[in-house]
Scaffold this motif. Structure first.
Motif, PDB file in Angstrom:
ATOM      1  N   TRP A  94     -11.071 -12.562 -23.820  1.00  0.00           N
ATOM      2  CA  TRP A  94     -11.349 -13.599 -22.728  1.00  0.00           C
ATOM      3  C   TRP A  94     -10.347 -13.862 -21.730  1.00  0.00           C
ATOM      4  O   TRP A  94     -10.327 -13.437 -20.324  1.00  0.00           O
ATOM      5  N   LEU A  95      -9.018 -13.601 -22.160  1.00  0.00           N
ATOM      6  CA  LEU A  95      -7.684 -13.329 -21.266  1.00  0.00           C
ATOM      7  C   LEU A  95      -7.381 -14.293 -20.481  1.00  0.00           C
ATOM      8  O   LEU A  95      -6.208 -15.236 -20.744  1.00  0.00           O
ATOM      9  N   HIS A  96      -7.987 -14.760 -19.466  1.00  0.00           N
ATOM     10  CA  HIS A  96      -7.832 -16.031 -18.703  1.00  0.00           C
ATOM     11  C   HIS A  96      -9.220 -16.413 -17.757  1.00  0.00           C
ATOM     12  O   HIS A  96     -10.107 -15.843 -17.726  1.00  0.00           O
ATOM     13  N   SER A  97      -8.726 -17.764 -17.218  1.00  0.00           N
ATOM     14  CA  SER A  97     -10.060 -17.941 -16.240  1.00  0.00           C
ATOM     15  C   SER A  97     -10.359 -17.336 -15.274  1.00  0.00           C
ATOM     16  O   SER A  97      -9.335 -16.739 -14.518  1.00  0.00           O
ATOM     17  N   PHE A 106     -19.511 -12.475 -19.877  1.00  0.00           N
ATOM     18  CA  PHE A 106     -18.889 -12.485 -20.963  1.00  0.00           C
ATOM     19  C   PHE A 106     -19.492 -12.316 -22.197  1.00  0.00           C
ATOM     20  O   PHE A 106     -19.258 -11.351 -23.015  1.00  0.00           O
ATOM     21  N   ALA A 107     -20.905 -12.619 -22.319  1.00  0.00           N
ATOM     22  CA  ALA A 107     -21.894 -12.192 -23.292  1.00  0.00           C
ATOM     23  C   ALA A 107     -21.965 -10.731 -23.531  1.00  0.00           C
ATOM     24  O   ALA A 107     -22.195 -10.156 -24.426  1.00  0.00           O
ATOM     25  N   ALA A 108     -22.108  -9.928 -22.135  1.00  0.00           N
ATOM     26  CA  ALA A 108     -22.247  -8.575 -22.169  1.00  0.00           C
ATOM     27  C   ALA A 108     -21.244  -7.724 -22.637  1.00  0.00           C
ATOM     28  O   ALA A 108     -21.403  -7.179 -23.413  1.00  0.00           O
ATOM     29  N   PHE A 109     -19.993  -8.638 -22.362  1.00  0.00           N
ATOM     30  CA  PHE A 109     -18.764  -7.933 -22.891  1.00  0.00           C
ATOM     31  C   PHE A 109     -18.764  -7.796 -24.236  1.00  0.00           C
ATOM     32  O   PHE A 109     -18.185  -7.094 -24.941  1.00  0.00           O
ATOM     33  N   ALA A 110     -19.216  -9.104 -24.816  1.00  0.00           N
ATOM     34  CA  ALA A 110     -18.939  -9.156 -26.332  1.00  0.00           C
ATOM     35  C   ALA A 110     -20.148  -8.512 -27.195  1.00  0.00           C
ATOM     36  O   ALA A 110     -19.981  -8.622 -28.173  1.00  0.00           O
ATOM     37  N   GLY A 111     -21.255  -8.096 -26.618  1.00  0.00           N
ATOM     38  CA  GLY A 111     -22.079  -7.363 -27.024  1.00  0.00           C
ATOM     39  C   GLY A 111     -23.215  -8.008 -27.588  1.00  0.00           C
ATOM     40  O   GLY A 111     -23.818  -7.593 -28.628  1.00  0.00           O
ATOM     41  N   VAL A 112     -23.720  -9.248 -27.165  1.00  0.00           N
ATOM     42  CA  VAL A 112     -24.426 -10.266 -27.486  1.00  0.00           C
ATOM     43  C   VAL A 112     -25.399 -10.629 -26.512  1.00  0.00           C
ATOM     44  O   VAL A 112     -26.362 -11.501 -26.751  1.00  0.00           O
ATOM     45  N   ALA A 113     -25.475  -9.929 -25.344  1.00  0.00           N
ATOM     46  CA  ALA A 113     -26.549  -9.925 -24.495  1.00  0.00           C
ATOM     47  C   ALA A 113     -27.716  -9.458 -24.764  1.00  0.00           C
ATOM     48  O   ALA A 113     -27.592  -8.019 -25.237  1.00  0.00           O
ATOM     49  N   PRO A 114     -28.877  -9.764 -24.936  1.00  0.00           N
ATOM     50  CA  PRO A 114     -30.222  -8.959 -25.621  1.00  0.00           C
ATOM     51  C   PRO A 114     -30.491  -7.876 -24.600  1.00  0.00           C
ATOM     52  O   PRO A 114     -30.467  -8.075 -23.392  1.00  0.00           O
ATOM     53  N   ASN A 128     -27.573  -5.595 -29.083  1.00  0.00           N
ATOM     54  CA  ASN A 128     -26.821  -4.774 -28.498  1.00  0.00           C
ATOM     55  C   ASN A 128     -25.609  -4.520 -29.062  1.00  0.00           C
ATOM     56  O   ASN A 128     -24.769  -5.064 -29.646  1.00  0.00           O
ATOM     57  N   ARG A 129     -25.487  -3.082 -29.242  1.00  0.00           N
ATOM     58  CA  ARG A 129     -24.444  -2.423 -29.840  1.00  0.00           C
ATOM     59  C   ARG A 129     -23.158  -2.028 -29.047  1.00  0.00           C
ATOM     60  O   ARG A 129     -22.519  -1.024 -29.445  1.00  0.00           O
ATOM     61  N   SER A 130     -23.045  -2.361 -27.778  1.00  0.00           N
ATOM     62  CA  SER A 130     -22.035  -1.893 -26.926  1.00  0.00           C
ATOM     63  C   SER A 130     -21.282  -3.136 -27.036  1.00  0.00           C
ATOM     64  O   SER A 130     -21.136  -4.176 -27.576  1.00  0.00           O
ATOM     65  N   GLY A 131     -20.236  -3.076 -26.077  1.00  0.00           N
ATOM     66  CA  GLY A 131     -19.009  -4.094 -25.877  1.00  0.00           C
ATOM     67  C   GLY A 131     -17.960  -4.102 -26.639  1.00  0.00           C
ATOM     68  O   GLY A 131     -17.793  -3.009 -27.320  1.00  0.00           O
ATOM     69  N   ASP A 132     -17.069  -5.141 -26.751  1.00  0.00           N
ATOM     70  CA  ASP A 132     -16.173  -5.365 -27.473  1.00  0.00           C
ATOM     71  C   ASP A 132     -16.549  -5.558 -28.829  1.00  0.00           C
ATOM     72  O   ASP A 132     -16.864  -6.957 -29.196  1.00  0.00           O
ATOM     73  N   ARG A 133     -16.186  -4.567 -29.688  1.00  0.00           N
ATOM     74  CA  ARG A 133     -16.613  -4.807 -31.193  1.00  0.00           C
ATOM     75  C   ARG A 133     -15.861  -5.897 -31.934  1.00  0.00           C
ATOM     76  O   ARG A 133     -16.568  -6.415 -32.926  1.00  0.00           O
ATOM     77  N   GLN A 134     -14.880  -6.021 -31.490  1.00  0.00           N
ATOM     78  CA  GLN A 134     -13.841  -6.757 -32.372  1.00  0.00           C
ATOM     79  C   GLN A 134     -14.257  -8.310 -32.009  1.00  0.00           C
ATOM     80  O   GLN A 134     -14.315  -9.086 -32.861  1.00  0.00           O
ATOM     81  N   LEU A 135     -14.623  -8.374 -30.575  1.00  0.00           N
ATOM     82  CA  LEU A 135     -14.888  -9.889 -30.474  1.00  0.00           C
ATOM     83  C   LEU A 135     -16.292  -9.927 -31.090  1.00  0.00           C
ATOM     84  O   LEU A 135     -16.711 -11.380 -31.431  1.00  0.00           O
TER      85      LEU A 135
END
Length: 208
Positions: A94-97, A106-114, A128-135
């Protein structure tokens, strides 16, 4: 295993499991689905590892992570299923506001956007198997813990399945909802004076 328990410990039972939020999550969910009583227990104390103090070091690093998270976003730790390691992973991403223009970003970055995967009259989405896999992994862990321990979450998943979704799709919807909750919480609680030292968090997270 349940057959063995029925035979040797008939009547009401209580299963004490270690690690219900990680390696024991599957077993905890299976026992709960079978109507068994499940409680989580702390890891028993083990003798010091020969040649080093790896266990003690890991504990110290986790306590350092806890202190860092409490300094910048203690509200995360108040949510069910989130410990210092998952919280640190979320904060690093997330880093900062204002870093993400919207919750959807943010959801797309996390790889949870359908991702739409409709065909003909069938309207569905795929993972979605892209995005930040650690998140994404942190969100997956939180999802499993809540499914195991939270009746409201289980009711949500059951409702999604009753609407025609598969168990995997229902879990995907839950992960998306958790991501939305986290983003709103962090953006709402962000203060100009609150700074996140991402490098420090990441260093502790790698060491842990």
């Amino acid at each position: 295993m349940l057959g063995f328990a029925h035979q040797h410990a008939p009547g009401r039972r209580c299963w004490a499991l270690e690690g219900t939020g990680s390696y024991g999550a599957g077993l905890a969910a299976s026992l709960d689905a079978a109507g068994e009583n499940v409680v989580e227990v702390c890891r028993p104390k083990r003798p010091a590892i020969r040649g080093g103090r790896k266990t003690d070091i890991a504990t110290e690093l986790e306590l350092e992570l806890l202190a860092l998270v409490c300094a910048v976003a203690p509200e995360l730790l108040a949510l069910q299923g989130i410990g210092p390691i998952s919280a640190a992973r979320i904060l690093i991403s997330w880093l900062h506001s204002g870093c993400f223009r919207s919750e959807a970003a943010f959801a797309a970055f996390a790889g949870v956007a359908p991702i739409p995967a409709s065909s003909g009259l069938t309207n569905r989405h795929r993972i979605n198997r892209s995005g930040d896999r650690q998140l994404n992994r942190a969100l997956h862990t939180i999802t499993l813990i809540r499914i195991c321990l939270d009746p409201i979450t289980r009711a949500y998943v059951a409702r999604r399945i009753s609407e025609g979704k598969t168990a995997r799709d229902a879990q995907r919807c839950l992960k998306r909802a958790i991501c939305r909750q986290l983003f709103k919480l962090l953006e709402r609680g962000a203060q100009p004076t609150r700074q996140i030292n991402a490098d420090d968090l990441l260093t502790r997270l790698i060491e842990a």
